[in-house]
Every structure is written in C-alpha cells, then in structure tokens.
Design a protein around this motif. Structure first.
Motif: not given
Length: 50
Positions: A1-20
């Motif tokens: 089976m494939a390994d479905h690790s959790e996505v680290a949203y704070t380090t994801a590319d294109g994540n604009d947390y300030i705009a959010h």
C-alpha cells in the motif's frame, strides 16, 4: 500500500498564510458589523412601525 503521510501545511509550497489571516479577519469584521446593522434595523422597525 501507498504511504499516505500527513501534509505539513505550514511548509507547503504556495501557502499564503498571511493572506489567509487577512481574509479571515475581514470576514469576522464583516460578520460583526453586518449583525449589528441588522439588529439596528430591527430595533428601528420595532420603534417606528408599531
């Protein structure tokens, strides 16, 4: 089976947390002032239409 690790949203590319955060703060302000406006309209209707 494939390994479905959790996505680290704070380090994801294109994540604009300030705009959010700015969008969310704008939403909260709009909700607050919208609610106060509706309450004011209802109070004025209760005073002048009775």
């Amino acid at each position: 089976m494939a390994d479905h690790s959790e996505v680290a949203y704070t380090t994801a590319d294109g994540n604009d947390y300030i705009a959010h955060e700015q969008t969310y703060e704008g939403f909260l302000a709009l909700t607050k002032y919208g609610t106060l406006s509706v309450i004011a309209i209802l109070v004025l209707m209760a005073i002048f239409l009775l």
